[in-house]
Design an enzyme around this catalytic site. Structure first.
Site, PDB file in Angstrom:
ATOM      1  N   TYR A   1      -1.975 -17.852   4.211  1.00  0.00           N
ATOM      2  CA  TYR A   1      -1.576 -18.040   2.818  1.00  0.00           C
ATOM      3  C   TYR A   1      -0.472 -19.100   2.743  1.00  0.00           C
ATOM      4  O   TYR A   1      -0.133 -19.723   3.752  1.00  0.00           O
ATOM      5  CB  TYR A   1      -1.225 -16.680   2.194  1.00  0.00           C
ATOM      6  CG  TYR A   1      -2.456 -15.789   2.226  1.00  0.00           C
ATOM      7  CD1 TYR A   1      -3.551 -16.080   1.412  1.00  0.00           C
ATOM      8  CD2 TYR A   1      -2.584 -14.733   3.137  1.00  0.00           C
ATOM      9  CE1 TYR A   1      -4.723 -15.327   1.479  1.00  0.00           C
ATOM     10  CE2 TYR A   1      -3.755 -13.981   3.208  1.00  0.00           C
ATOM     11  CZ  TYR A   1      -4.823 -14.289   2.375  1.00  0.00           C
ATOM     12  OH  TYR A   1      -5.984 -13.565   2.452  1.00  0.00           O
TER      13      TYR A   1
ATOM     14  N   ASN B   1      -8.761 -17.597   7.616  1.00  0.00           N
ATOM     15  CA  ASN B   1      -8.511 -18.627   6.600  1.00  0.00           C
ATOM     16  C   ASN B   1      -8.398 -20.019   7.221  1.00  0.00           C
ATOM     17  O   ASN B   1      -7.677 -20.885   6.723  1.00  0.00           O
ATOM     18  CB  ASN B   1      -7.275 -18.304   5.748  1.00  0.00           C
ATOM     19  CG  ASN B   1      -7.570 -17.260   4.689  1.00  0.00           C
ATOM     20  OD1 ASN B   1      -8.687 -17.187   4.171  1.00  0.00           O
ATOM     21  ND2 ASN B   1      -6.582 -16.434   4.359  1.00  0.00           N
TER      22      ASN B   1
ATOM     23  N   GLN C   1       5.002  -6.544  -0.879  1.00  0.00           N
ATOM     24  CA  GLN C   1       4.742  -7.802  -0.185  1.00  0.00           C
ATOM     25  C   GLN C   1       4.592  -8.940  -1.195  1.00  0.00           C
ATOM     26  O   GLN C   1       3.750  -8.879  -2.101  1.00  0.00           O
ATOM     27  CB  GLN C   1       3.471  -7.693   0.669  1.00  0.00           C
ATOM     28  CG  GLN C   1       3.374  -8.875   1.633  1.00  0.00           C
ATOM     29  CD  GLN C   1       2.018  -9.021   2.275  1.00  0.00           C
ATOM     30  OE1 GLN C   1       0.993  -9.005   1.594  1.00  0.00           O
ATOM     31  NE2 GLN C   1       2.002  -9.177   3.585  1.00  0.00           N
TER      32      GLN C   1
ATOM     33  N   PRO D   1       0.426  -3.747   4.959  1.00  0.00           N
ATOM     34  CA  PRO D   1      -0.104  -4.203   3.666  1.00  0.00           C
ATOM     35  C   PRO D   1      -1.623  -4.384   3.716  1.00  0.00           C
ATOM     36  O   PRO D   1      -2.143  -4.950   4.675  1.00  0.00           O
ATOM     37  CB  PRO D   1       0.596  -5.556   3.449  1.00  0.00           C
ATOM     38  CG  PRO D   1       1.025  -5.996   4.815  1.00  0.00           C
ATOM     39  CD  PRO D   1       1.284  -4.750   5.599  1.00  0.00           C
TER      40      PRO D   1
ATOM     41  N   ARG E   1       6.695 -11.480   7.296  1.00  0.00           N
ATOM     42  CA  ARG E   1       5.494 -11.241   8.112  1.00  0.00           C
ATOM     43  C   ARG E   1       4.893 -12.565   8.576  1.00  0.00           C
ATOM     44  O   ARG E   1       4.718 -13.486   7.765  1.00  0.00           O
ATOM     45  CB  ARG E   1       4.445 -10.468   7.300  1.00  0.00           C
ATOM     46  CG  ARG E   1       3.316  -9.916   8.173  1.00  0.00           C
ATOM     47  CD  ARG E   1       2.346  -9.083   7.366  1.00  0.00           C
ATOM     48  NE  ARG E   1       1.709  -8.067   8.206  1.00  0.00           N
ATOM     49  CZ  ARG E   1       0.448  -7.678   8.089  1.00  0.00           C
ATOM     50  NH1 ARG E   1      -0.336  -8.201   7.173  1.00  0.00           N
ATOM     51  NH2 ARG E   1      -0.048  -6.756   8.878  1.00  0.00           N
TER      52      ARG E   1
ATOM     53  N   THR F   1      -4.936  -5.361   1.024  1.00  0.00           N
ATOM     54  CA  THR F   1      -5.505  -5.710  -0.276  1.00  0.00           C
ATOM     55  C   THR F   1      -6.568  -4.686  -0.667  1.00  0.00           C
ATOM     56  O   THR F   1      -7.470  -4.403   0.118  1.00  0.00           O
ATOM     57  CB  THR F   1      -6.139  -7.114  -0.177  1.00  0.00           C
ATOM     58  OG1 THR F   1      -5.095  -8.044   0.055  1.00  0.00           O
ATOM     59  CG2 THR F   1      -6.868  -7.494  -1.448  1.00  0.00           C
TER      60      THR F   1
ATOM     61  N   HIS G   1       5.411 -12.711   2.601  1.00  0.00           N
ATOM     62  CA  HIS G   1       4.139 -12.896   3.313  1.00  0.00           C
ATOM     63  C   HIS G   1       4.044 -14.345   3.802  1.00  0.00           C
ATOM     64  O   HIS G   1       3.777 -15.260   3.025  1.00  0.00           O
ATOM     65  CB  HIS G   1       2.986 -12.574   2.364  1.00  0.00           C
ATOM     66  CG  HIS G   1       1.649 -12.432   3.031  1.00  0.00           C
ATOM     67  ND1 HIS G   1       1.421 -12.783   4.334  1.00  0.00           N
ATOM     68  CD2 HIS G   1       0.462 -11.965   2.555  1.00  0.00           C
ATOM     69  CE1 HIS G   1       0.139 -12.532   4.635  1.00  0.00           C
ATOM     70  NE2 HIS G   1      -0.458 -12.047   3.570  1.00  0.00           N
TER      71      HIS G   1
ATOM     72  N   GLY H   1      -2.722  -0.239   9.695  1.00  0.00           N
ATOM     73  CA  GLY H   1      -3.428  -0.597   8.476  1.00  0.00           C
ATOM     74  C   GLY H   1      -4.553   0.373   8.179  1.00  0.00           C
ATOM     75  O   GLY H   1      -4.345   1.419   7.545  1.00  0.00           O
TER      76      GLY H   1
ATOM     77  N   GLY I   1      -4.325  -3.326  15.551  1.00  0.00           N
ATOM     78  CA  GLY I   1      -5.196  -2.535  16.417  1.00  0.00           C
ATOM     79  C   GLY I   1      -4.504  -1.455  17.233  1.00  0.00           C
ATOM     80  O   GLY I   1      -5.063  -0.979  18.218  1.00  0.00           O
TER      81      GLY I   1
ATOM     82  N   ALA J   1       2.061 -15.040   6.554  1.00  0.00           N
ATOM     83  CA  ALA J   1       1.027 -14.828   7.574  1.00  0.00           C
ATOM     84  C   ALA J   1      -0.357 -15.134   7.016  1.00  0.00           C
ATOM     85  O   ALA J   1      -0.522 -15.493   5.848  1.00  0.00           O
ATOM     86  CB  ALA J   1       1.081 -13.375   8.055  1.00  0.00           C
ATOM     87  N   ASN J   2      -1.343 -15.021   7.906  1.00  0.00           N
ATOM     88  CA  ASN J   2      -2.761 -14.917   7.539  1.00  0.00           C
ATOM     89  C   ASN J   2      -3.330 -16.066   6.705  1.00  0.00           C
ATOM     90  O   ASN J   2      -4.282 -15.882   5.948  1.00  0.00           O
ATOM     91  CB  ASN J   2      -3.024 -13.573   6.837  1.00  0.00           C
ATOM     92  CG  ASN J   2      -2.615 -12.399   7.713  1.00  0.00           C
ATOM     93  OD1 ASN J   2      -2.425 -12.569   8.917  1.00  0.00           O
ATOM     94  ND2 ASN J   2      -2.474 -11.219   7.141  1.00  0.00           N
TER      95      ASN J   2
HETATM   96  C1  PHB Z   1      -7.831 -10.073   2.475  1.00  0.00           C
HETATM   97  O1  PHB Z   1      -7.946  -9.776   1.274  1.00  0.00           O
HETATM   98  O2  PHB Z   1      -8.804 -10.187   3.210  1.00  0.00           O
HETATM   99  C2  PHB Z   1      -6.488 -10.291   3.012  1.00  0.00           C
HETATM  100  C3  PHB Z   1      -5.412 -10.331   2.151  1.00  0.00           C
HETATM  101  C4  PHB Z   1      -4.159 -10.542   2.662  1.00  0.00           C
HETATM  102  C5  PHB Z   1      -3.991 -10.705   4.012  1.00  0.00           C
HETATM  103  C6  PHB Z   1      -5.044 -10.654   4.865  1.00  0.00           C
HETATM  104  C7  PHB Z   1      -6.308 -10.449   4.364  1.00  0.00           C
HETATM  105  O3  PHB Z   1      -2.778 -10.928   4.501  1.00  0.00           O
END
Ligand code: PHB
Length: 356
Positions: free
Chosen positions: A177, A232, A97, A23, A224, A25, A172, A312, A291, A174-175
């Site tokens: 959120y 974040n 997602q 995924p 995920r 953005t 989602h 990605g 990666g 992860a990351n």
């Molecule tokens: C981003 O827009 O930087 C972004 C969005 C969703 C993610 C990670 C990064 O899961």
């Protein structure tokens, strides 16, 4: 020997290869509605064994960036239907997602109201708004009575996803959120059933996953996570124990896959989590991300350290990535300047290999 090019069964789907599109953005959905250009972009990448779309917000409350698509109203369903039809016409498979940004949104997206979060803890960093970068603010902690409404947003979005023709959804978590904010103790200081112990912090993700599985079928659901991602402003005091528990508890719900961002998007190195432990706690397909190139991808598949590898940026710049890997062809370079927002440039104009 199993390779990136081997097929794999995911629920009722036979994926043509083990190279998922991760995924990403792209901010090309003005007003939150998917466009015909997005259908073209995803169709170009339909040779991926599985496409996982960019994050799609599950409600207005979930919005956190400009021009990201939603998956909660009729107009959005119609826009996505053109996307799924285009991918299916090329024999591809596509999951959407499901995304709620939580505290890393900004009042600019919510008529001046603070974004919601597990706790009123202000993250370091800045939000991308329509007026440029603005500091994250202190979010409003969700009331206990509001939690059922959050679960309902995910269930509703999953139902919309099926209507839009998706093969499934990725939750989602992860990351940094919303669901990740509940999981990790750097962002969750609640004292009710959704905070404190690892079991309590994982409760919302498990309730959301249960609701989504009940709505559309567990074999159409993935989750995920990103155990070491500090993006974040995320942190946790014992990520190995937390994510081993998450993997074990999710397993009982029998979702199709667990998708693990194995790196930190901040570039920080962190060896505090052994991803293979997490994989061993999960009884379903394990998707590795972060990666990977062709060689490392084939190695983790051959060693049974992953079932699928998600790429990605290589997919962003190479619509025909499986073909290029197969031929050991050179890859297009990705243009960072056109990642977020804009038109077809740096979106649908990356060249494919000349057909012979
Ligand atoms: C981003 O827009 O930087 C972004 C969005 C969703 C993610 C990670 C990064 O899961």
């Amino acid at each position: 020997m199993t390779t990136l090019f081997s097929t794999v069964q995911m629920g009722s789907l036979t994926l043509g290869n083990r190279m998922a599109m991760a995924p990403m953005t792209r901010n090309r959905a003005p007003g939150g509605t998917p466009t015909p250009l997005m259908a073209e972009y995803y169709q170009q990448r339909a040779s991926a064994g599985l496409i996982i779309t960019e994050g799609a917000q599950i409600s207005e409350q979930g919005v956190g960036y400009p021009a990201t698509p939603g998956i909660y109203n009729e107009e959005q369903i119609a826009g996505w239907k053109a996307v799924t039809d285009a991918v299916h016409a090329k024999g591809g498979h596509i999951f959407v997602q499901l995304w709620h940004c939580g505290r890393v949104s900004h009042p600019d997206f919510h008529q001046g109201e603070a974004p919601v979060a597990p706790s009123a803890i202000q993250p370091e960093g800045q939000a991308f708004t329509y007026e440029g970068l603005k500091d994250f603010i202190t979010p409003r902690a969700l009331e206990l009575e509001e939690i059922d409404g959050i679960i309902e947003q995910y269930r509703h979005a999953a139902a919309c996803a099926v209507q839009a023709g998706f093969d499934g959804v990725e939750i989602h978590s992860a990351n940094g959120y919303l669901l990740d904010q509940f999981l990790r103790d750097g962002s969750n200081s609640r004292t009710d059933a959704y905070g404190g112990s690892i079991e309590n912090r994982a409760r919302l993700l498990l309730e959301v996953t249960t609701a989504v599985c009940n709505e559309i079928g567990a074999d159409k659901v993935g989750v995920r996570i990103s155990p070491i991602n500090a993006f974040n402003d995320m942190q946790d005091s014992d990520p190995q124990a937390l994510f081993n528990h998450v993997a074990t508890a999710l397993s009982a719900l029998k979702p199709a896959f667990l998708h693990v961002v194995e790196v930190s998007m901040t570039g920080a190195t962190d060896s505090s989590v052994d991803m293979q432990q997490i994989k061993q706690h999960f009884d379903g397909l394990y998707i590795a991300n972060g990666g990977y190139d062709k060689k490392r991808g084939n190695t983790v598949i051959a060693d049974d350290d992953a079932d699928i590898v998600a790429y990605g940026i290589p997919y962003l710049a190479n619509p025909d990535l499986p073909e290029r890997f197969m031929q050991d062809a050179a890859l297009n370079d990705a243009d960072q300047a056109t990642f977020y927002g804009g038109d077809e440039h740096g979106y649908t104009d990356y060249p494919i290999l000349e057909t012979i």
